[in-house]
Every structure is written in structure tokens, then in C-alpha cells.
Design an enzyme around this catalytic site. Structure first.
Site, PDB file in Angstrom:
ATOM      1  N   ARG A   1       0.877  -1.175   0.000  1.00  0.00           N
ATOM      2  CA  ARG A   1       0.000   0.000   0.000  1.00  0.00           C
ATOM      3  C   ARG A   1       0.912   1.222   0.000  1.00  0.00           C
ATOM      4  NH1 ARG A   1      -2.528   2.942   4.432  1.00  0.00           N
ATOM      5  NH2 ARG A   1      -4.488   3.940   3.783  1.00  0.00           N
TER       6      ARG A   1
ATOM      7  N   ASN B   1      -6.707   8.265   2.396  1.00  0.00           N
ATOM      8  CA  ASN B   1      -6.312   7.696   3.677  1.00  0.00           C
ATOM      9  C   ASN B   1      -7.025   8.371   4.842  1.00  0.00           C
ATOM     10  OD1 ASN B   1      -4.302   6.116   5.424  1.00  0.00           O
ATOM     11  ND2 ASN B   1      -3.980   8.216   6.143  1.00  0.00           N
ATOM     12  N   GLU B   2      -7.746   7.563   5.630  1.00  0.00           N
ATOM     13  CA  GLU B   2      -8.325   7.997   6.905  1.00  0.00           C
ATOM     14  C   GLU B   2      -9.111   9.298   6.796  1.00  0.00           C
ATOM     15  OE1 GLU B   2      -5.155   8.005   9.797  1.00  0.00           O
ATOM     16  OE2 GLU B   2      -4.803   5.857   9.586  1.00  0.00           O
TER      17      GLU B   2
ATOM     18  N   HIS C   1      -8.162   0.494  10.183  1.00  0.00           N
ATOM     19  CA  HIS C   1      -6.798   0.681  10.657  1.00  0.00           C
ATOM     20  C   HIS C   1      -6.773   0.335  12.137  1.00  0.00           C
ATOM     21  CE1 HIS C   1      -5.692   3.602   7.142  1.00  0.00           C
ATOM     22  NE2 HIS C   1      -6.118   2.405   6.742  1.00  0.00           N
TER      23      HIS C   1
ATOM     24  N   TYR D   1      -5.257   0.147  15.400  1.00  0.00           N
ATOM     25  CA  TYR D   1      -4.290   0.558  16.408  1.00  0.00           C
ATOM     26  C   TYR D   1      -4.953   0.377  17.771  1.00  0.00           C
ATOM     27  CZ  TYR D   1      -1.616   2.229  12.438  1.00  0.00           C
ATOM     28  OH  TYR D   1      -0.909   2.291  11.258  1.00  0.00           O
TER      29      TYR D   1
ATOM     30  N   GLU E   1      -4.050  -0.935   7.865  1.00  0.00           N
ATOM     31  CA  GLU E   1      -2.883  -0.567   8.665  1.00  0.00           C
ATOM     32  C   GLU E   1      -3.014  -1.225  10.034  1.00  0.00           C
ATOM     33  OE1 GLU E   1      -2.141   3.575   9.251  1.00  0.00           O
ATOM     34  OE2 GLU E   1      -2.343   4.099   7.127  1.00  0.00           O
TER      35      GLU E   1
ATOM     36  N   TRP F   1       1.840  -1.433   9.002  1.00  0.00           N
ATOM     37  CA  TRP F   1       2.405  -0.078   8.908  1.00  0.00           C
ATOM     38  C   TRP F   1       3.690  -0.045   9.709  1.00  0.00           C
ATOM     39  CZ3 TRP F   1       0.912   4.306   6.257  1.00  0.00           C
ATOM     40  CH2 TRP F   1       1.674   5.446   6.536  1.00  0.00           C
TER      41      TRP F   1
END
Length: 483
Positions: free
Chosen positions: A94, A168-169, A234, A236, A264, A293
Site C-alpha cells: 500500500r 487515507n483515513e 486501521h 491501532y 494498517e 504499517w
């Protein structure tokens, strides 16, 4: 992730055995009929959606196992990074690009070159515009949309290899409704412009609010006239902080009937731990793709997110070791996309066919030293219970070794206990420098000559990479088709 964003309290959750997770996934696929070769859409120009499965242009299910690459900020290291990532066994990258609103704009020629480099390394290329990260502004999202439309000619013809991650995001606030309406409009604009690549949409909340997918994903997906949009979480500390959260978020996203990818994730994050083991094992169980990531280049306060300690990947971080070499990591679970191997869904091949053989097979990747006349790397073939299938050694190919030490101080040895040479030393066919190291090639013809047979799958037991009269450190060993 924003390059400047993101510390940690590290705990280790219990690991799920990857083999068990794989067995569960296989059983579920059989029960659901996912092995059927009758797909929702015929194999054609590019990737497409079939229920919760992403299929490639050959109609084969494609499960991403990959790594994020920060091209927009480190343009001079992209080629080296992609080559090193390919050596990990990853099937996808990516790539961070820019529409020019915040970062230096990625030009059309640059975009074309990125795609070419990905194709040269047998990597599926996900392109993502990073400038709208965390923004709630529809104007910022539209700048990303306009960038893709501007580069339509680059995307066209590369549908088999390129996936477009729109922005992205985009949408930092934890609000699913506004996130949905913005992305519905973006998807329609892209499709109306005639772009047909598979699209990817990150969930709201800087990619960490998966309820936006659960609550509004069906509406967003319906905005795509082709039906070929997938979602990305993503993971996290909020979306992936513990096993229960990971599983719930993946299950809820799949519950929309649309594919989801973990676009990610890391091993930790500034506001807490990330359960990367469960992310990888549950993705394996659910046939969901994941992308770590990121290769390298995170700012000093986020350096723990670097997968590699150097751009050529000769040394991995602890996070990188988990992602690449873990029990459900990339090396053990990735499969090269069939657009590179040439196999089609439902096809079969005879025992002597080579058309479905992978054009790139990794035997070793890491950092291994040997003194003079010692072996830095020894690989057992699958004939004797090892990992390397010697049927990959086919006409026109070569072994490729990267190493440091003294030039031409490396040797390839093919060993047999059952009919070939018991200690066949292969003559080098080419040598030179690459990625700050030396490299050596050993051609198929030279291998046959040294081994005394072309029946590698039936007679080859072990492959050694040794040092001659001085010490060497070996970084990668692969067998690849072509020159």
C-alpha cells in the site's frame, strides 16, 4: 496513519495457533461453498467483489498480506523498499502518494513508475492519497477524487494490478453518517469518470471507527455502480487493542456482506497496546487481508512502527519480525496473486506443467553470517519435510543471492542423498552490486550441470549458500524466473 502521529504499555495476549486458525477458515469456506468456481462476476479486467471475498482477474480469491510504503515522503527509497518487501513473501504493498494539497504532489509519471516497480516485483499495488488524513472536509476528499480522475489514464489498463484507496483515513470524527455521504459521492464521481479499478474506503475516526462500516457500509457499497468497493480498518489501540475488539470489528464489517481489509496496524500505539497476534491469526481464520504499517521512515517518536531497521530490509525490528516471521505472519500465510503466476480459478495442471509456478520463490530472508568454507544458509526441500518446493527450479530461471563480504566469495551448493550430486557446486552465471550489497546469480543450466540431473523435485534434498575463502553475510536467497 499520519506520518507525524502516534507509545505504549506493552502486554502480550495469548497466541492463537495459526494452523488451527487456517483449519477453521478452510472448514468455514467448505460449509459456505466458497470453493465454488461459480463467482458472482465473471473473471475479467481486474479485481472484483464476490460476497466478502476479493477476487483477482483470474477469478481466484485474493487475500492481501502486505506492507505500507511511505513513498510520498521518501521517494528515493521506494524501489529498494519494494524489492526488499517482495523478498519477505508479501503479495501486496500500500503506497502513500500525494495529491499536492499537503505534501509534494506525486506526478503522473511517478505514479506510473510506482506501478511498474510493483509489477516487476509481483506485488499488487494499492495506491492511497494521504493529504486528506483526519480531515472532515468534503473539499479535501474531492481533491483526492480529482487526483484519481486526473490520473485515469495511468489506472486504465492496470486494473489487474492496482487498487485505489480513495483517501487515507478521511473523516477523523467518529461519525458514520457524514463519513458515508462523503464517500458515496466520491465513489459515484470516480465511477462516472470511467475508472473501473477496485476501490477501497477507510472507515471513519482516522480509520479506527469500524462502526461506521457496520452502520453505513451497505449504503456506501451500494453507491458503487460496479459493486466493487471494499472497506479498510486501521487497527491501532482503539480498533485493535485486544482480542475481543479485533474479532468484533472484523465480524461486524464482514456482516455487511462486503470484504474488509486491515489496511494498517502495528504492534503498539501512543495510547495503548495493539493485539497484533490476534489481528494476524483472526485474519487468517476469516480469510481477511492485512497490511502492516510501515516499512520504514516513521518519525523518531514513532520509530517503533518501522518494520525494517534499514531500507533494504537486512535487519528487521521486533515488530517486523512478528509481522513477517510470526506464526500467522506474511512469510507463512501469503500467496502471490495469480495475475502474476498465471493460474485461473478451477484450472488444473499436470505434474510436469510449470505455467502455474511462482515466478519468485523466497528461500531465505534475513541476516546470516558464515566464516570461510562455512554455510550461511541451508534450506531443506519439501521432499525431506522442508519449506522449499524444488519443482520451482525450472528452465530459464536462476538462484539469486544478496550478500556482503568479498565480491564473488559466495557459492551455491546443491546436495542430494537420492540420485543427484551429493555435493554439487554451481558455477556463478552473473555477479554485481545491488542495494548496497553484492549479488550473485546461478542459472538453471549451471544448476543442471553441477547437479547432474534436472529432476530437482525428485532428487534434490538440500540447498546451501556457503562462503568460499572469506566470511560472508547473506541477506536474501530466492529462485526467480527470467533474467
Amino acid at each position: 496513519m499520519n506520518k507525524k502521529m502516534f507509545s505504549f504499555a506493552r502486554t502480550r495476549a495469548g497466541r492463537i495457533v495459526c494452523g488451527l486458525a487456517t483449519a477453521i477458515a478452510m472448514a468455514g469456506m467448505i460449509m459456505s461453498g466458497s470453493f465454488s468456481t461459480l463467482h458472482a462476476k465473471a473473471a475479467g479486467n481486474g479485481f472484483y467483489v464476490d460476497g466478502t471475498t476479493i477476487r483477482d482477474a483470474n477469478g481466484n480469491a485474493f487475500i492481501m498480506r502486505g506492507i505500507n510504503v511511505a513513498h510520498a515522503w521518501y521517494t528515493s527509497y521506494t524501489e529498494k523498499s519494494l524489492k526488499a518487501i517482495a523478498a519477505t513473501g508479501a503479495n501486496t504493498v500500500r503506497i502513500v502518494v500525494s495529491d499536492g494539497a499537503v505534501y509534494t504532489k506525486t506526478s503522473s509519471s511517478e505514479l506510473s513508475n510506482i506501478i511498474s516497480m510493483c509489477k516487476a516485483n509481483n506485488l499488487v499495488c494499492i495506491l492511497e492519497v494521504h493529504d486528506a488524513t483526519g480531515s472532515d472536509s468534503v473539499s479535501d476528499l474531492n481533491k483526492a477524487v480529482n487526483y484519481w480522475i486526473e490520473n485515469k489514464d495511468i489506472l486504465e489498463g492496470n486494473e489487474k494490478y492496482v487498487i485505489v484507496n480513495i483517501a487515507n483515513e478521511w473523516y477523523g470524527t467518529w461519525n458514520g453518517s457524514n463519513w458515508a455521504s462523503g464517500n458515496e459521492s466520491a465513489i459515484r464521481s470516480i465511477r462516472n469518470a470511467g475508472i473501473t479499478n477496485l476501490l477501497m474506503v477507510d472507515c471513519a475516526g482516522w480509520g479506527q471507527y469500524p462502526d461506521s462500516i457496520k452502520d453505513y457500509g451497505s449504503a456506501v457499497h451500494s453507491a458503487d455502480s460496479t459493486g466493487n468497493t471494499v472497506f479498510s480498518i486501521h487497527m491501532y489501540e482503539y480498533a485493535g487493542g485486544n482480542a475481543s475488539t479485533v474479532k468484533t470489528n472484523i465480524d461486524n464489517a464482514l456482516g455487511t456482506g462486503v470484504p474488509v481489509v486491515i489496511g494498517e496496524f502495528g504492534a503498539r500505539h501512543k495510547n495503548g497496546d495493539v493485539d497484533e497476534d490476534t489481528i494476524m491469526s483472526y485474519c487468517t481464520a476469516k480469510s481477511v487481508g492485512y497490511l502492516g504499517w510501515s516499512w520504514k521512515g516513521n518519525s523518531s517518536d514513532l520509530s517503533y512502527l518501522d518494520i525494517a531497521n534499514d531500507w533494504d530490509g537486512s535487519s528487521l525490528s521486533s515488530w517486523g519480525e512478528s509481522l513477517i516471521n510470526g506464526s500467522c505472519g506474511i512469510r507463512k500465510t501469503a500467496k502471490t496473486c495469480s495475475v502474476y503466476t498465471g493460474s485461473s480459478a478451477g484450472s488444473s495442471s499436470s505434474s510436469g506443467a510449470t505455467s502455474s509456478a511462482s515466478p519468485y520463490v523466497s528461500l531465505f530472508y534475513g541476516n546470516s553470517y558464515a566464516g570461510n568454507w562455512g554455510q550461511a544458509v541451508s534450506v531443506t526441500t519439501s521432499k525431506d519435510g522442508g519449506s522449499f518446493d524444488a519443482s520451482s527450479i525450472t528452465s530459464g530461471g536462476h538462484f539469486y543471492v544478496e550478500y556482503s563480504g568479498t565480491k564473488d566469495a559466495v557459492e551455491l551448493i546443491l546436495q542430494s542423498w537420492s540420485g543427484g550430486s551429493d555435493w554439487g557446486k554451481v558455477s556463478m552465471s552473473e555477479s554485481g552490486s545491488a542495494n548496497g550489497h553484492y549479488y550473485a546469480k546461478f542459472s538453471y543450466d549451471n544448476c543442471v550441470s553441477a547437479f547432474g540431473s534436472s529432476d530437482f523435485s525428485g532428487k534434490l534434498d538440500k540447498i546451501h549458500i556457503g562462503a568460499k575463502s572469506s566470511g560472508i553475510t547473506v541477506y536474501s536467497v530466492c529462485y526467480t524466473q527470467g533474467n
